[in-house]
Design an enzyme around this catalytic site. Structure first.
Site, mmCIF file in Angstrom:
data_model
loop_
_atom_site.group_PDB
_atom_site.id
_atom_site.type_symbol
_atom_site.label_atom_id
_atom_site.label_comp_id
_atom_site.label_asym_id
_atom_site.label_seq_id
_atom_site.Cartn_x
_atom_site.Cartn_y
_atom_site.Cartn_z
ATOM 1 N N LYS A 160 0.832 -1.198 0.000
ATOM 2 C CA LYS A 160 0.000 0.000 0.000
ATOM 3 C C LYS A 160 0.878 1.264 0.000
ATOM 4 O O LYS A 160 2.088 1.190 0.235
ATOM 5 C CB LYS A 160 -0.938 -0.054 1.211
ATOM 6 C CG LYS A 160 -1.926 -1.244 1.148
ATOM 7 C CD LYS A 160 -2.913 -1.209 2.318
ATOM 8 C CE LYS A 160 -3.925 -2.349 2.212
ATOM 9 N NZ LYS A 160 -4.971 -2.265 3.263
ATOM 10 N N TYR B 55 -12.328 -3.022 -3.821
ATOM 11 C CA TYR B 55 -12.887 -3.096 -2.462
ATOM 12 C C TYR B 55 -14.423 -3.033 -2.492
ATOM 13 O O TYR B 55 -15.023 -2.414 -1.619
ATOM 14 C CB TYR B 55 -12.348 -1.928 -1.625
ATOM 15 C CG TYR B 55 -10.940 -2.120 -1.084
ATOM 16 C CD1 TYR B 55 -10.578 -3.254 -0.361
ATOM 17 C CD2 TYR B 55 -9.976 -1.119 -1.246
ATOM 18 C CE1 TYR B 55 -9.296 -3.406 0.159
ATOM 19 C CE2 TYR B 55 -8.687 -1.264 -0.714
ATOM 20 C CZ TYR B 55 -8.360 -2.416 -0.020
ATOM 21 O OH TYR B 55 -7.107 -2.560 0.509
ATOM 22 N N ASN C 265 -2.248 -0.034 6.895
ATOM 23 C CA ASN C 265 -1.736 -1.310 7.411
ATOM 24 C C ASN C 265 -0.844 -2.034 6.400
ATOM 25 O O ASN C 265 -0.743 -3.255 6.406
ATOM 26 C CB ASN C 265 -2.892 -2.184 7.904
ATOM 27 C CG ASN C 265 -3.870 -2.516 6.794
ATOM 28 O OD1 ASN C 265 -3.678 -2.119 5.645
ATOM 29 N ND2 ASN C 265 -4.914 -3.246 7.124
ATOM 30 N N HIS D 197 -2.001 -5.521 1.293
ATOM 31 C CA HIS D 197 -3.245 -6.235 0.976
ATOM 32 C C HIS D 197 -2.881 -7.609 0.464
ATOM 33 O O HIS D 197 -1.908 -7.758 -0.265
ATOM 34 C CB HIS D 197 -4.033 -5.489 -0.121
ATOM 35 C CG HIS D 197 -5.103 -6.349 -0.750
ATOM 36 N ND1 HIS D 197 -6.347 -6.478 -0.191
ATOM 37 C CD2 HIS D 197 -5.081 -7.161 -1.843
ATOM 38 C CE1 HIS D 197 -7.065 -7.338 -0.932
ATOM 39 N NE2 HIS D 197 -6.314 -7.749 -1.944
ATOM 40 N N GLU E 298 -9.036 -10.448 -8.494
ATOM 41 C CA GLU E 298 -8.102 -9.330 -8.321
ATOM 42 C C GLU E 298 -6.948 -9.402 -9.329
ATOM 43 O O GLU E 298 -6.488 -8.373 -9.832
ATOM 44 C CB GLU E 298 -7.587 -9.307 -6.875
ATOM 45 C CG GLU E 298 -8.701 -8.992 -5.876
ATOM 46 C CD GLU E 298 -8.300 -9.188 -4.420
ATOM 47 O OE1 GLU E 298 -7.123 -9.514 -4.147
ATOM 48 O OE2 GLU E 298 -9.179 -9.021 -3.550
HETATM 49 P P1 IDP Z 1 -7.935 -7.058 5.142
HETATM 50 O O1 IDP Z 1 -7.106 -6.076 4.349
HETATM 51 O O2 IDP Z 1 -7.176 -7.586 6.328
HETATM 52 O O3 IDP Z 1 -8.544 -8.138 4.285
HETATM 53 P P2 IDP Z 1 -10.588 -5.845 5.228
HETATM 54 O O4 IDP Z 1 -11.565 -6.034 6.337
HETATM 55 O O5 IDP Z 1 -10.868 -6.530 3.919
HETATM 56 O O6 IDP Z 1 -9.144 -6.236 5.788
HETATM 57 O O7 IDP Z 1 -10.484 -4.275 4.994
HETATM 58 C C1 IDP Z 1 -9.828 -3.755 3.857
HETATM 59 C C2 IDP Z 1 -8.958 -2.618 4.290
HETATM 60 O O8 IDP Z 1 -9.785 -1.542 4.776
HETATM 61 C C3 IDP Z 1 -8.018 -2.924 5.466
HETATM 62 O O9 IDP Z 1 -6.835 -3.571 5.072
HETATM 63 C C4 IDP Z 1 -7.766 -1.539 6.027
HETATM 64 O O10 IDP Z 1 -6.818 -0.828 5.220
HETATM 65 C C5 IDP Z 1 -9.135 -0.885 5.866
HETATM 66 N N1 IDP Z 1 -9.979 -1.055 7.061
HETATM 67 C C6 IDP Z 1 -10.600 -2.175 7.458
HETATM 68 N N2 IDP Z 1 -11.313 -1.994 8.589
HETATM 69 C C7 IDP Z 1 -11.147 -0.703 8.916
HETATM 70 C C8 IDP Z 1 -11.651 0.122 9.997
HETATM 71 O O11 IDP Z 1 -12.391 -0.343 10.876
HETATM 72 N N3 IDP Z 1 -11.249 1.423 9.995
HETATM 73 C C9 IDP Z 1 -10.442 1.950 9.022
HETATM 74 N N4 IDP Z 1 -9.949 1.202 7.999
HETATM 75 C C10 IDP Z 1 -10.291 -0.088 7.931
HETATM 76 MG MG MG Z 2 -10.022 -8.033 2.808
#
Ligand code: IDP
Ligand code: MG
Length: 139
Positions: free
Chosen positions: A9, A49, A113, A116, A127
């Site tokens: 990212k 997404y 974070n 992905h 994807e």
């Molecule tokens: P993942 O990347 O671990 O699969 P997902 O639930 O698919 O997690 O969420 C996609 C992305 O959205 C996350 O990697 C993070 O960058 C962001 N995200 C997920 N949950 C939150 C939240 O509660 N607050 C802010 N950003 C979030």
């Molecule tokens: Mg995800």
């Protein structure tokens, strides 16, 4: 063989952590099938997404993911690779992610974070096609 899409990212690219992330994937034994540094736009991110478009954090997520280039990686390995990469990444919230994982070692915020990884073989297929539509894949 099984493939998965990894995205380093914008925070990972900005912080110079792409080599670290690729190194971890390679040292695990996985291979990079394709890679490209690319600036993503809102339309691509809405497709990528799609399951999150109604979530309260979606606007912040798109703003973050489109603020500077990402490093797209198509990663390949044996059966189970999708799950192996998710394990190497760690929990979505870096504060909850275990030490030794990418998010556990380098992150502090849930939006930024670092990485992905596709969450299933079906997501990986979708994807891979979304980001590398011209690649003729046999896996
Ligand atoms: P993942 O990347 O671990 O699969 P997902 O639930 O698919 O997690 O969420 C996609 C992305 O959205 C996350 O990697 C993070 O960058 C962001 N995200 C997920 N949950 C939150 C939240 O509660 N607050 C802010 N950003 C979030
Ligand atoms: Mg995800």
């Amino acid at each position: 063989m099984e493939k998965t899409l990894v995205i380093c990212k914008p925070d990972a690219v900005e912080r110079g952590l792409v080599g670290e992330i690729i190194g971890r994937l390679e040292r695990k034994g996985l291979a990079i099938l394709a890679s490209e540094l690319r600036l993503l736009d809102a339309e691509q991110l809405e497709r990528h997404y799609f399951e999150h478009t109604e979530k309260p954090f979606f606007g912040d997520l798109v703003a973050f993911m489109s603020r500077s280039p990402v490093m797209l990686l198509l990663v390949v390995g044996p059966e189970g690779t999708v799950s192996v990469v998710r394990t190497l990444m760690g929990s979505t919230d870096p504060c909850q992610a275990s030490p030794g994982t990418i998010r556990g070692d380098f992150g502090l915020t849930v939006t930024e974070n670092l990485v992905h990884g596709s969450d299933s073989v079906e997501s990986a297929q979708r994807e891979a096609h979304l980001f590398f539509p011209d690649l003729e894949l046999e896996i």
